[in-house]
Design an enzyme around this catalytic site. Structure first.
Site, PDB file in Angstrom:
ATOM      1  N   TRP A  95       0.938  -1.330  -0.020  1.00  0.00           N
ATOM      2  CA  TRP A  95       0.025  -0.222  -0.083  1.00  0.00           C
ATOM      3  C   TRP A  95       0.747   1.076   0.059  1.00  0.00           C
ATOM      4  O   TRP A  95       1.770   1.323   0.659  1.00  0.00           O
ATOM      5  CB  TRP A  95      -0.987   0.157   1.273  1.00  0.00           C
ATOM      6  CG  TRP A  95      -1.956   1.061   1.201  1.00  0.00           C
ATOM      7  CD1 TRP A  95      -2.337   1.793   0.128  1.00  0.00           C
ATOM      8  CD2 TRP A  95      -2.880   1.364   2.346  1.00  0.00           C
ATOM      9  NE1 TRP A  95      -3.601   2.523   0.556  1.00  0.00           N
ATOM     10  CE2 TRP A  95      -3.808   2.361   1.849  1.00  0.00           C
ATOM     11  CE3 TRP A  95      -2.852   0.764   3.476  1.00  0.00           C
ATOM     12  CZ2 TRP A  95      -4.587   2.896   2.602  1.00  0.00           C
ATOM     13  CZ3 TRP A  95      -4.042   1.268   4.570  1.00  0.00           C
ATOM     14  CH2 TRP A  95      -5.081   2.356   4.005  1.00  0.00           C
ATOM     15  N   ASP A 138       1.331  -9.069  -1.694  1.00  0.00           N
ATOM     16  CA  ASP A 138      -0.187  -8.557  -1.803  1.00  0.00           C
ATOM     17  C   ASP A 138       0.021  -7.049  -2.314  1.00  0.00           C
ATOM     18  O   ASP A 138       0.667  -5.933  -2.122  1.00  0.00           O
ATOM     19  CB  ASP A 138      -0.555  -8.256  -0.264  1.00  0.00           C
ATOM     20  CG  ASP A 138      -2.032  -7.737  -0.251  1.00  0.00           C
ATOM     21  OD1 ASP A 138      -3.001  -8.525  -0.739  1.00  0.00           O
ATOM     22  OD2 ASP A 138      -2.180  -6.565  -0.033  1.00  0.00           O
ATOM     23  N   TYR A 141      -4.162   0.668  -5.218  1.00  0.00           N
ATOM     24  CA  TYR A 141      -2.926   1.044  -4.741  1.00  0.00           C
ATOM     25  C   TYR A 141      -2.169   2.051  -5.824  1.00  0.00           C
ATOM     26  O   TYR A 141      -1.577   1.314  -6.856  1.00  0.00           O
ATOM     27  CB  TYR A 141      -2.059   0.085  -4.187  1.00  0.00           C
ATOM     28  CG  TYR A 141      -2.358  -0.733  -3.016  1.00  0.00           C
ATOM     29  CD1 TYR A 141      -3.519  -0.312  -2.555  1.00  0.00           C
ATOM     30  CD2 TYR A 141      -1.733  -1.912  -2.736  1.00  0.00           C
ATOM     31  CE1 TYR A 141      -4.116  -1.231  -1.534  1.00  0.00           C
ATOM     32  CE2 TYR A 141      -2.468  -2.635  -1.669  1.00  0.00           C
ATOM     33  CZ  TYR A 141      -3.552  -2.243  -1.195  1.00  0.00           C
ATOM     34  OH  TYR A 141      -3.822  -3.214  -0.062  1.00  0.00           O
ATOM     35  N   GLN A 159      -9.147 -11.048   3.809  1.00  0.00           N
ATOM     36  CA  GLN A 159      -8.060 -10.160   4.107  1.00  0.00           C
ATOM     37  C   GLN A 159      -8.842  -9.061   4.876  1.00  0.00           C
ATOM     38  O   GLN A 159      -9.711  -8.183   4.392  1.00  0.00           O
ATOM     39  CB  GLN A 159      -7.429  -9.733   2.897  1.00  0.00           C
ATOM     40  CG  GLN A 159      -6.262  -8.652   3.367  1.00  0.00           C
ATOM     41  CD  GLN A 159      -5.439  -8.125   2.227  1.00  0.00           C
ATOM     42  OE1 GLN A 159      -5.483  -6.953   1.774  1.00  0.00           O
ATOM     43  NE2 GLN A 159      -4.953  -9.117   1.284  1.00  0.00           N
ATOM     44  N   TYR A 191      -4.248  -7.468   7.123  1.00  0.00           N
ATOM     45  CA  TYR A 191      -3.314  -6.410   6.464  1.00  0.00           C
ATOM     46  C   TYR A 191      -3.310  -5.413   7.916  1.00  0.00           C
ATOM     47  O   TYR A 191      -3.792  -5.268   8.724  1.00  0.00           O
ATOM     48  CB  TYR A 191      -4.292  -5.752   5.364  1.00  0.00           C
ATOM     49  CG  TYR A 191      -5.431  -4.970   5.645  1.00  0.00           C
ATOM     50  CD1 TYR A 191      -5.329  -3.647   6.048  1.00  0.00           C
ATOM     51  CD2 TYR A 191      -6.701  -5.523   5.429  1.00  0.00           C
ATOM     52  CE1 TYR A 191      -6.657  -3.082   6.145  1.00  0.00           C
ATOM     53  CE2 TYR A 191      -7.810  -4.753   5.642  1.00  0.00           C
ATOM     54  CZ  TYR A 191      -7.958  -3.384   6.046  1.00  0.00           C
ATOM     55  OH  TYR A 191      -8.975  -2.718   6.083  1.00  0.00           O
TER      56      TYR A 191
END
Length: 276
Positions: A20, A48, A53, A162, A190
């Site tokens: 991210w 991931d 993003y 997730q 996360y």
């Protein structure tokens, strides 16, 4: 590095890497590439990302950083809710494939629930899998009621949910985590260090000092002790990636776990699933 077993029997690393906000600043690109490669070197081979993003910037960075190491990786990406319908999901997946520089995503997730019926998303995910564009599919940010609806809509093949889960966000322990475990669905945590905010906890720092570890390593080790759970911390430098990987070698005894429970109490009642 510990592993988690997917429903089909395949094992993946229990400690992966998040992305991210990566790929969004040119001056950080070299360090971010080094971080991703150092993480893979340390065994954190699950990566991931998401089309959200940086509107694909993180996927492009990952493709650039790790394209020559694709055979070592387990790639996870996520689709926007507005792309969750039959036609749009295929196009979104194909765009992610191009940015990642691969012909197949290992695990493809619905990023959060939107207006598209879950049954339509299930059909679209299964179609992508049947076409060889993805290997497994799952969801993100779905609470226990959403998950029950997903299964009722034909989503028994969902591999993971997730969710936001860490020492400071223990709500899923009350009902969602047991529900997922009973159905052999993987929990993927996360923001496992709360975007770095947990490392400022005096209680966590005291525990880490006693273990000759860092607060982030303790927070990650606390997650990794759970079965069927994958943690995906992000690192912006190679040194940070290696620090994260060190959590895999940290054992927390009962006294440490009791101290963590006192500092970060378990939930006493169900509550809404939190998101970032």
């Amino acid at each position: 590095m510990g592993t988690v077993t997917l429903p089909g029997g395949e094992t993946v690393s229990a400690l992966g890497q998040g992305s991210w906000k990566m790929g969004e600043r040119r001056e950080l690109r070299t360090a971010e590439i080094a971080a991703l490669r150092a993480g893979v070197d340390a065994g954190m081979t699950l990566i991931d990302t998401a089309e959200m993003y940086g509107e694909g910037a993180a996927e492009t960075l990952i493709g650039e950083a790790l394209g020559d190491r694709r055979d070592e990786l387990f790639l996870v990406s996520k689709a926007y809710p507005h792309n969750a319908g039959r036609d749009r999901l295929r196009k979104a997946c194909e765009a992610s494939l191009r940015r990642l520089g691969t012909d197949c995503i290992d695990l493809y997730l619905l990023h959060w629930r939107g207006s598209v019926p879950l049954a339509e998303t299930v059909d679209a995910m299964n179609a992508l899998r049947d076409a060889g564009k993805i290997r497994y599919w799952g969801v993100s940010n779905l609470d226990i009621h959403d998950m029950a609806e997903l299964v009722a809509a034909g989503g028994e093949d969902c591999a993971t949910d997730q969710i936001l889960y860490n020492l400071g966000r223990r709500g899923p322990e009350f009902d969602l985590l047991p529900w997922l475990y009973a159905r052999r669905m993987i929990t993927m945590a996360y923001s496992p260090v709360e975007q770095g905010r947990l490392v400022g906890s005096p209680a966590l720092q005291q525990i880490a000092d006693a273990l000759s570890a860092t607060p982030a390593q303790v927070a990650l080790a606390w997650l990794l002790r759970r079965k069927n759970l994958i943690a995906i911390p992000k690192a912006g430098t190679a040194a940070h990636a290696r620090e994260n990987a060190g959590a895999a070698d940290l054992n927390l005894d009962d006294d440490v776990l009791d101290a963590l429970d006192r500092a970060f109490p378990a939930p006493a009642r169900p509550g809404p699933l939190e998101m970032l």
